[in-house]
Enzyme design. Sequence first.
Site, PDB file in Angstrom:
ATOM      1  N   HIS A  71       0.727  -1.163   0.052  1.00 18.48           N
ATOM      2  CA  HIS A  71      -0.026  -0.016   0.013  1.00 18.48           C
ATOM      3  C   HIS A  71       0.804   1.310   0.039  1.00 18.48           C
ATOM      4  O   HIS A  71       0.386   2.203  -0.350  1.00 18.48           O
ATOM      5  CB  HIS A  71      -1.029  -0.108   1.299  1.00 18.48           C
ATOM      6  CG  HIS A  71      -0.192   0.264   2.466  1.00 18.48           C
ATOM      7  ND1 HIS A  71       0.589  -0.544   3.022  1.00 18.48           N
ATOM      8  CD2 HIS A  71      -0.069   1.478   3.197  1.00 18.48           C
ATOM      9  CE1 HIS A  71       0.960   0.277   4.268  1.00 18.48           C
ATOM     10  NE2 HIS A  71       0.410   1.403   4.280  1.00 18.48           N
ATOM     11  N   HIS A  86       1.536   6.940  -0.903  1.00 14.14           N
ATOM     12  CA  HIS A  86       0.767   6.316   0.146  1.00 14.14           C
ATOM     13  C   HIS A  86      -0.807   5.900  -0.343  1.00 14.14           C
ATOM     14  O   HIS A  86      -1.366   7.081  -0.628  1.00 14.14           O
ATOM     15  CB  HIS A  86       0.829   6.609   1.538  1.00 14.14           C
ATOM     16  CG  HIS A  86      -0.154   6.099   2.608  1.00 14.14           C
ATOM     17  ND1 HIS A  86      -1.229   5.623   2.397  1.00 14.14           N
ATOM     18  CD2 HIS A  86       0.484   5.412   3.605  1.00 14.14           C
ATOM     19  CE1 HIS A  86      -1.536   4.823   3.306  1.00 14.14           C
ATOM     20  NE2 HIS A  86      -0.331   4.707   4.135  1.00 14.14           N
TER      21      HIS A  86
END
Length: 162
Positions: A71, A86
């Site tokens: 992620h 992110h």
Amino acid sequence: MFQGIKKLFGGKKKEGQILAPVAGQAVPLSEVPDPAFAQEILGKGVAILPSENEFKAPASGEVTVLFETGHAVSIRTESGADVIVHIGLDTVNLKGQFFITHVKQGDTVKAGDLLITADIEQIKAAGYEVITPVIVCNVSDFPDMVCHTGKAVKAMDEIITL
């Protein structure tokens, strides 16, 4: 004499740019519904509402952190910026589901190299925000940094000038 030379050349970071890792809408970090990003606690940058699934290296450098969940990734750029991409908010909770990594920690990448493929639609269907902060963590090294927001971007458009 050496102190004068060091003052002129020592410690100053090179100028550079951070590119959009993904196509979408570039918005200010203040629009990210997470205080750590919105209040710039982790650093300054831009958030992108992604319109595609491929996330590319926003600059050339070294992959310093790649979360096993896929992620998020951090790159130390050639200009010395520590940049985090992110993907989404709280997406660590997906434990890697819907993310495929294409690099590993320690790899050297060029701007535009594919880092992560994320199934944006599946992530949204699972109830997660997909807004993607792109943050420079060591902002004190780049006091003249400029963020470019409020526009649609294609992958590899400039979003931050260092």
